[in-house]
Design a protein around this motif. Structure first.
Motif, PDB file in Angstrom:
ATOM      1  N   ARG A 187      26.980 -19.402  36.884  1.00  0.00           N
ATOM      2  CA  ARG A 187      26.734 -18.015  36.474  1.00  0.00           C
ATOM      3  C   ARG A 187      25.245 -17.707  36.592  1.00  0.00           C
ATOM      4  O   ARG A 187      24.410 -18.607  36.507  1.00  0.00           O
ATOM      5  N   PRO A 188      24.894 -16.446  36.776  1.00  0.00           N
ATOM      6  CA  PRO A 188      23.475 -16.108  36.926  1.00  0.00           C
ATOM      7  C   PRO A 188      22.698 -16.403  35.646  1.00  0.00           C
ATOM      8  O   PRO A 188      23.226 -16.319  34.535  1.00  0.00           O
ATOM      9  N   LEU A 189      21.422 -16.749  35.833  1.00  0.00           N
ATOM     10  CA  LEU A 189      20.566 -17.022  34.689  1.00  0.00           C
ATOM     11  C   LEU A 189      20.240 -15.711  33.967  1.00  0.00           C
ATOM     12  O   LEU A 189      20.070 -14.663  34.595  1.00  0.00           O
ATOM     13  N   ARG A 190      20.152 -15.808  32.635  1.00  0.00           N
ATOM     14  CA  ARG A 190      19.809 -14.645  31.818  1.00  0.00           C
ATOM     15  C   ARG A 190      18.782 -15.071  30.783  1.00  0.00           C
ATOM     16  O   ARG A 190      18.838 -16.194  30.274  1.00  0.00           O
ATOM     17  N   PRO A 191      17.848 -14.186  30.442  1.00  0.00           N
ATOM     18  CA  PRO A 191      16.880 -14.555  29.404  1.00  0.00           C
ATOM     19  C   PRO A 191      17.550 -14.666  28.051  1.00  0.00           C
ATOM     20  O   PRO A 191      18.567 -13.999  27.770  1.00  0.00           O
ATOM     21  N   LEU A 192      16.984 -15.510  27.203  1.00  0.00           N
ATOM     22  CA  LEU A 192      17.509 -15.640  25.840  1.00  0.00           C
ATOM     23  C   LEU A 192      17.450 -14.308  25.119  1.00  0.00           C
ATOM     24  O   LEU A 192      18.416 -13.919  24.442  1.00  0.00           O
ATOM     25  N   ALA A 193      16.341 -13.587  25.252  1.00  0.00           N
ATOM     26  CA  ALA A 193      16.207 -12.279  24.603  1.00  0.00           C
ATOM     27  C   ALA A 193      17.274 -11.327  25.153  1.00  0.00           C
ATOM     28  O   ALA A 193      17.470 -11.216  26.356  1.00  0.00           O
ATOM     29  N   GLY A 194      17.968 -10.653  24.266  1.00  0.00           N
ATOM     30  CA  GLY A 194      19.005  -9.719  24.668  1.00  0.00           C
ATOM     31  C   GLY A 194      20.347 -10.346  24.972  1.00  0.00           C
ATOM     32  O   GLY A 194      21.302  -9.633  25.318  1.00  0.00           O
ATOM     33  N   SER A 195      20.462 -11.662  24.853  1.00  0.00           N
ATOM     34  CA  SER A 195      21.728 -12.334  25.166  1.00  0.00           C
ATOM     35  C   SER A 195      22.701 -12.227  23.997  1.00  0.00           C
ATOM     36  O   SER A 195      22.288 -12.153  22.830  1.00  0.00           O
ATOM     37  N   PRO A 196      24.014 -12.217  24.270  1.00  0.00           N
ATOM     38  CA  PRO A 196      24.988 -12.267  23.172  1.00  0.00           C
ATOM     39  C   PRO A 196      24.814 -13.496  22.296  1.00  0.00           C
ATOM     40  O   PRO A 196      25.084 -13.438  21.094  1.00  0.00           O
ATOM     41  N   PHE A 197      24.350 -14.595  22.887  1.00  0.00           N
ATOM     42  CA  PHE A 197      24.138 -15.815  22.095  1.00  0.00           C
ATOM     43  C   PHE A 197      23.083 -15.593  21.027  1.00  0.00           C
ATOM     44  O   PHE A 197      23.293 -15.935  19.855  1.00  0.00           O
ATOM     45  N   LEU A 198      21.943 -15.031  21.399  1.00  0.00           N
ATOM     46  CA  LEU A 198      20.886 -14.805  20.413  1.00  0.00           C
ATOM     47  C   LEU A 198      21.340 -13.785  19.367  1.00  0.00           C
ATOM     48  O   LEU A 198      21.050 -13.948  18.175  1.00  0.00           O
ATOM     49  N   ALA A 199      22.065 -12.766  19.796  1.00  0.00           N
ATOM     50  CA  ALA A 199      22.578 -11.791  18.828  1.00  0.00           C
ATOM     51  C   ALA A 199      23.516 -12.458  17.826  1.00  0.00           C
ATOM     52  O   ALA A 199      23.485 -12.154  16.620  1.00  0.00           O
ATOM     53  N   ASP A 200      24.341 -13.379  18.321  1.00  0.00           N
ATOM     54  CA  ASP A 200      25.270 -14.091  17.438  1.00  0.00           C
ATOM     55  C   ASP A 200      24.508 -14.987  16.464  1.00  0.00           C
ATOM     56  O   ASP A 200      24.805 -14.994  15.260  1.00  0.00           O
TER      57      ASP A 200
END
Length: 416
Positions: free
Chosen positions: A245-258
């Motif tokens: 899957r494409p790389l995504r920054p930690l900021a703004g990710s569903p993971f960080l929101a969770d």
């Protein structure tokens, strides 16, 4: 010495008996042999308590010699050598009908006259819904609010038919429901994705939540090199057998929101740790996907050259790829080697350093994955405690102190 109703005990035998045989109409008795059932009741099941009442490890069904032997010999190849030898000896005794000769205690369960066993006994109820008579071999563990009673279910011929996990409080009911949800969605296309058991049934029985899954293959074996990470299988789990899957920054990710939302619910110093993680690594891009949630050698085996994975109750989506690798490193050191959390953290860092390249983890991403995993692990611990699971003395509050040091935030006070 004869022991009365085991539900009055405060050990593993006591809590399992209270969970599985909770109905007060049931008459239970543990003694040196089959008990005389009081008037107005009739025997419904008998179990050998192995190896003794004080050191009980499991309840062996005495429905027949064949069933008793099968309940101890099934999946014995998955067990450590010493346990395997002990269970082989018990299985041979059961097959000969000789458990009484070695003075093995017997748990007798009786139901009132006029009441059908399937109304009061979970194994009988599961047999009715599955359309065949089933006999339960019941595991016993030390009393712990996040342990779940487990039943291996065998038919009259001694063939394994199902495996049941029992949720008996808020925390464990959520865990068995999560496993059922995971098993419904997992791919079964072969390739590098491990083989997984099928969900047979999910049901409620009184206050108990039950997830019933198919048994593992009869010839499943232990991993030949349990310490070696199965990177291809971990990646297949993370990508659900699809492409990277494409790389995504930690900021703004569903993971960080969770993480942020869960930290706010938990309260205390973990919120500062999540904020520090976001500030330090928010711009770092990485791959997110699923994880098994408890990727450790005792949840893995091999069958006909393929990896088999079970116990999916902690799986989830939107986690950094490499979480299962971090979990293997930490939990093998903590649980198998008996190391404290600080040493387990060092073992996790070492495993990520040695195998992180296969997951696209450079040093910055390895640091992010490691610290995010420790946050995830502490939040899981806190959520189990909030659901009635109690605090893990191995992880709380020591994980908070480790995170404070790694993320340069104030250490928690004495109470954590």
């Amino acid at each position: 010495m004869t022991v009365a109703d085991p539900r009055e005990r405060q050990d593993g035998l006591g809590w399992v008996s209270r969970a599985i045989f909770a109905d007060p109409r049931l008459w239970l008795h543990v003694g040196a042999g089959p008990a005389a059932v009081p008037r107005g009741h009739r025997p419904a099941a008998r179990y050998a308590v192995v190896p003794s009442v004080k050191r009980a490890k499991f309840l062996l069904p005495l429905a027949s010699r064949r069933v008793g032997a099968a309940s101890t010999l099934a999946y014995n190849a998955l067990r450590p050598p010493r346990v395997r030898a002990n269970r082989l000896a018990v299985g041979l005794l059961a097959g000969l009908g000789a458990t009484g000769r070695v003075r093995m205690p017997v748990l007798t369960v009786a139901v009132p006259d006029g009441v059908e066993p399937e109304e009061l006994l979970l194994a009988e109820h599961l047999g009715r819904v599955e359309g065949r008579r089933l006999h339960a071999a019941i595991g016993i563990r030390p009393p712990d609010p996040h342990h779940k009673p487990t039943l291996q279910l065998f038919d009259d011929r001694g063939l394994a038919r199902a495996y049941a996990k029992i949720g008996w409080n808020d925390a464990t009911r959520a865990m068995v429901a999560a496993e059922a949800d995971a098993l419904r969605e997992l791919p079964r296309d072969g390739g590098d994705f491990p083989d997984v058991p099928r969900l047979l049934r999910q049901l409620r029985w009184g206050d108990l939540a039950v997830t019933l899954v198919e048994p593992m293959p009869a010839r499943v074996r232990r991993l030949p090199r349990p310490e070696r990470p199965r990177a291809a299988a971990m990646l297949a789990v993370a990508r659900r057998a699809g492409p990277a899957r494409p790389l995504r920054p930690l900021a703004g990710s569903p993971f960080l929101a969770d993480l942020t939302a869960r930290a706010e619910r938990a309260g205390g110093p973990v919120a500062a740790a999540v904020a520090a993680l976001a500030a330090r690594d928010g711009a770092t891009a990485l791959e997110f996907g699923h994880w098994h949630g408890d990727w450790v050698p005792w949840n893995l085996g091999t069958h006909r050259g393929r990896l088999v994975a079970w116990d999916w109750e902690n799986s989830g989506a939107d986690r950094p790829v490499g979480f299962d690798l971090a979990h293997q490193g930490f939990q093998c050191a903590l649980s198998l080697a008996g190391q404290p959390a600080a040493e387990a953290t060092a073992a996790m860092d070492d495993l990520l350093a040695r195998h992180g390249d296969a997951f696209g983890l450079d040093p910055a991403r390895r640091r992010l994955v490691a610290d995010a995993y420790l946050v995830e692990l502490w939040l899981r611990t806190a959520e189990l405690a909030a659901g009635g699971g109690g605090w893990s003395g191995k992880l709380h509050p020591v994980l908070l102190h480790l995170l404070a040091a790694r993320l340069s935030v104030p250490a928690p006070g004495p109470a954590g």
